[in-house]
Motif scaffolding. Structure first.
Motif, mmCIF file in Angstrom:
data_model
loop_
_atom_site.group_PDB
_atom_site.id
_atom_site.type_symbol
_atom_site.label_atom_id
_atom_site.label_comp_id
_atom_site.label_asym_id
_atom_site.label_seq_id
_atom_site.Cartn_x
_atom_site.Cartn_y
_atom_site.Cartn_z
ATOM 1 N N SER A 41 0.849 -1.183 0.000
ATOM 2 C CA SER A 41 0.000 0.000 0.000
ATOM 3 C C SER A 41 0.887 1.234 0.000
ATOM 4 O O SER A 41 0.540 2.265 0.545
ATOM 5 C CB SER A 41 -0.908 0.000 1.221
ATOM 6 N N GLY A 42 2.041 1.124 -0.634
ATOM 7 C CA GLY A 42 2.951 2.254 -0.698
ATOM 8 C C GLY A 42 3.560 2.532 0.666
ATOM 9 O O GLY A 42 3.773 3.670 1.037
ATOM 10 N N GLY A 43 3.828 1.490 1.420
ATOM 11 C CA GLY A 43 4.473 1.646 2.709
ATOM 12 C C GLY A 43 3.533 2.140 3.799
ATOM 13 O O GLY A 43 3.965 2.568 4.855
ATOM 14 N N GLY A 44 2.253 2.081 3.522
ATOM 15 C CA GLY A 44 1.295 2.505 4.535
ATOM 16 C C GLY A 44 1.124 4.010 4.576
ATOM 17 O O GLY A 44 0.149 4.519 5.087
ATOM 18 N N VAL A 45 2.056 4.725 3.966
ATOM 19 C CA VAL A 45 1.934 6.184 3.914
ATOM 20 C C VAL A 45 1.153 6.531 2.659
ATOM 21 O O VAL A 45 1.388 5.952 1.601
ATOM 22 C CB VAL A 45 3.324 6.839 3.859
ATOM 23 N N LYS A 46 0.244 7.447 2.781
ATOM 24 C CA LYS A 46 -0.521 7.826 1.592
ATOM 25 C C LYS A 46 -0.241 9.276 1.262
ATOM 26 O O LYS A 46 -0.911 10.165 1.781
ATOM 27 C CB LYS A 46 -2.014 7.630 1.844
ATOM 28 N N PRO A 47 0.708 9.522 0.365
ATOM 29 C CA PRO A 47 0.943 10.910 -0.014
ATOM 30 C C PRO A 47 -0.283 11.467 -0.732
ATOM 31 O O PRO A 47 -0.929 10.743 -1.498
ATOM 32 C CB PRO A 47 2.136 10.833 -0.977
ATOM 33 N N LEU A 48 -0.597 12.692 -0.495
ATOM 34 C CA LEU A 48 -1.741 13.378 -1.125
ATOM 35 C C LEU A 48 -3.061 12.664 -0.858
ATOM 36 O O LEU A 48 -4.038 12.852 -1.563
ATOM 37 C CB LEU A 48 -1.531 13.512 -2.639
ATOM 38 N N GLY A 49 -3.080 11.794 0.130
ATOM 39 C CA GLY A 49 -4.332 11.172 0.532
ATOM 40 C C GLY A 49 -4.893 10.180 -0.458
ATOM 41 O O GLY A 49 -6.070 9.852 -0.411
ATOM 42 N N ALA A 50 -4.062 9.688 -1.365
ATOM 43 C CA ALA A 50 -4.552 8.714 -2.340
ATOM 44 C C ALA A 50 -3.729 7.434 -2.228
ATOM 45 O O ALA A 50 -2.529 7.488 -1.941
ATOM 46 C CB ALA A 50 -4.437 9.274 -3.748
ATOM 47 N N SER A 51 -4.376 6.300 -2.451
ATOM 48 C CA SER A 51 -3.634 5.045 -2.379
ATOM 49 C C SER A 51 -2.688 4.933 -3.564
ATOM 50 O O SER A 51 -2.846 5.621 -4.574
ATOM 51 C CB SER A 51 -4.597 3.870 -2.372
ATOM 52 N N TYR A 52 -1.727 4.049 -3.440
ATOM 53 C CA TYR A 52 -0.700 3.886 -4.462
ATOM 54 C C TYR A 52 -1.312 3.631 -5.842
ATOM 55 O O TYR A 52 -1.018 4.339 -6.817
ATOM 56 C CB TYR A 52 0.199 2.705 -4.059
ATOM 57 N N GLY A 53 -2.188 2.630 -5.921
ATOM 58 C CA GLY A 53 -2.759 2.246 -7.218
ATOM 59 C C GLY A 53 -3.544 3.378 -7.861
ATOM 60 O O GLY A 53 -3.444 3.632 -9.062
ATOM 61 N N LYS A 54 -4.310 4.061 -7.036
ATOM 62 C CA LYS A 54 -5.146 5.120 -7.585
ATOM 63 C C LYS A 54 -4.287 6.263 -8.117
ATOM 64 O O LYS A 54 -4.539 6.804 -9.199
ATOM 65 C CB LYS A 54 -6.078 5.625 -6.490
ATOM 66 N N MET A 55 -3.254 6.596 -7.326
ATOM 67 C CA MET A 55 -2.394 7.693 -7.765
ATOM 68 C C MET A 55 -1.688 7.345 -9.075
ATOM 69 O O MET A 55 -1.607 8.165 -9.993
ATOM 70 C CB MET A 55 -1.355 7.992 -6.688
ATOM 71 N N MET A 56 -1.214 6.116 -9.192
ATOM 72 C CA MET A 56 -0.514 5.727 -10.416
ATOM 73 C C MET A 56 -1.475 5.714 -11.597
ATOM 74 O O MET A 56 -1.117 6.081 -12.710
ATOM 75 C CB MET A 56 0.137 4.350 -10.257
ATOM 76 N N MET A 57 -2.711 5.283 -11.377
ATOM 77 C CA MET A 57 -3.694 5.334 -12.454
ATOM 78 C C MET A 57 -3.894 6.781 -12.901
ATOM 79 O O MET A 57 -3.926 7.080 -14.088
ATOM 80 C CB MET A 57 -5.019 4.710 -11.996
#
Lengths: 326, 115
Positions: free
Chosen positions: A15-31
């Motif tokens: 989950s991106g190390g549990g940290v959510k930059p910009l409040g979005a999950s890893y997958g969503k941000m990459m999409m």
């Protein structure tokens, strides 16, 4: 709702190390960032279209005259109605997609299944419609001749101003010329199929039909194609070199060669996006039916493919405007 | 897990209504092409400006409501939208001006394109 992807063992996979930059999950941000780069690709295509159009602004084909078909209405002049319908179908499949995402937030599996199914059907109808559009575009309707300069001459009825198809006036002349096949030619030479009428047949037909005149690519001040007089028509026709029927990547009967190239390239690239979107939707659909996301207690995968699907719709909104309306 | 998401169904249908109405207006304008909208504004027909503005309105609703940008953090939202808002008009400006320039060269220079 911490982890994006959790397995049955409740183990965090990534989950991106549990940290959510910009409040979005890893997958969503990459999409989202993929969508940004893809949006720039599409804007590059559309701007290139704009560039060529500005360059040939006085001779560009009129979209209303090119896309006039509607299924089951033969010979009826229906400019843009079918593209408008396609736009609706795609927007509606976007709506069912967002409803699926919404149902996913509430963990209502059956609702998600139905909405996803509707989305997939909408996408398939759209791709089918686009294929049909291509078929009409490639086969053409009236036919035209090309001059030495590469310019296209189309034929119109002098009294009504209506377009005339080559078949309506060309005179059949007996001749032996057949399509050269590679098994008959010297050194395996071959050629694409011959047009239905030779230049000679068209010229003879033009002479015997007094009411036929030609129309050039040039737009007049009313935004219509310039129609020449009978004498000018005969003179121009003398410079014709090729008979053009329909469209391919080299020449097309609608006018500027670039028009068909951009049509194939931009709508083709978009259609490929819709096609891959449908494939991804089907994969996610199978996962939903299998209950993968039910066990994860998160339908975020639906949300991610939803983003892609909406993006495809977004691009179509722009293609529709710049190719068919403007 | 899954904290309570309120349902957005009403909003979704409202947005669908807006998008449909805009599309219908676009198609009607595209078919009748009112003579009064054919005047040139800033180098382009007023009708074409209307089409582009309506398209941007549609894009706004799709991105904000369907892609749910309105629910994202402001920083995330603008990291997506700003690059596009800067780069695309920039590219369009450069290439359209250039296309127009080449057109002028062709039409005013000593090149014959119709023979």
């Amino acid at each position: 709702m911490e982890a994006t992807v959790t397995t049955d063992s409740k183990e965090k996979v990534w989950s991106g190390g549990g940290v959510k930059p910009l409040g979005a999950s890893y997958g969503k941000m990459m999409m989202w960032f993929f969508i940004v780069s893809d949006a720039l690709t599409f804007s590059g295509f559309l701007v290139a279209y704009g560039f060529s159009r500005y360059k040939f602004i006085e001779t560009w084909p009129i979209a209303d005259e090119v896309f006039t078909h509607f299924p089951f209405l033969h010979g009826v002049d229906a400019p843009m109605y079918y593209v408008a319908l396609m736009t609706f179908i795609l927007i509606f499949s976007s709506v069912t997609m967002v409803l699926a995402v919404d149902a996913g937030h509430q963990l209502k599996k059956n609702k998600v299944i139905w909405y996803m199914l509707l989305t997939i059907i909408g996408g398939l109808i759209f791709v089918g419609s686009q294929a049909w559009e291509w078929k009409n575009f490639i086969s053409g309707e009236y036919g035209a001749v090309e001059l030495k300069s590469g310019r296209i001459l189309q034929f119109v009825d002098a009294s009504t101003g209506e377009r005339v198809a080559l078949a309506d006036f060309a005179k059949e002349i007996e001749e032996d010329r057949t399509t050269q096949q590679s098994n008959q030619g010297v050194w395996y030479m071959s050629e694409t199929s011959l047009p239905s009428y030779s230049l000679e047949e068209i010229k003879t037909g033009f002479e015997s039909h007094e009411n036929i005149v030609v129309r050039t690519e040039m737009l007049n001040e009313h935004g219509e194609k310039t129609v020449l007089s009978r004498a000018e028509s005969a003179e121009r026709l003398g410079q014709a070199t090729t008979v053009v029927e329909g469209a391919n990547l080299v020449r097309n009967e609608y006018g500027s060669r670039l028009f068909a190239d951009f049509f194939f390239f931009i709508t083709g690239f978009h259609g490929f996006h819709v096609f891959s979107g449908v494939v991804i939707n089907i994969i996610i659909f199978i996962n939903i039916v299998l209950g993968t996301y039910e066990r994860r207690k998160s339908y975020e995968m639906v949300e991610k493919v939803g983003l892609y699907w909406h993006f495809v719709d977004l691009v179509w909104v722009f293609v529709f405007t710049f190719f068919y309306l403007v | 897990m899954a904290h309570a998401h309120e349902s957005n169904i009403k909003r979704i249908w409202v947005v669908f209504g807006i998008l449909s109405v805009i599309t219908i207006v676009e198609v009607i304008l595209g078919i009748i092409k009112p003579e009064s909208l054919m005047v040139s504004v800033l180098g382009m027909k007023l009708l074409n400006w209307i089409f582009i503005i309506l398209t941007l309105v549609k894009a706004y609703y799709i991105a904000w409501a369907f892609m749910h940008l309105e629910g994202e953090k402001g920083s995330f939202r603008w990291s997506i939208v700003l690059p596009l808002l800067i780069l695309i008009p920039y590219l369009a400006f450069i290439l359209l001006v250039e296309g127009n320039y080449i057109h002028d060269i062709y039409s005013e220079g000593y090149i014959s394109w119709d023979f």
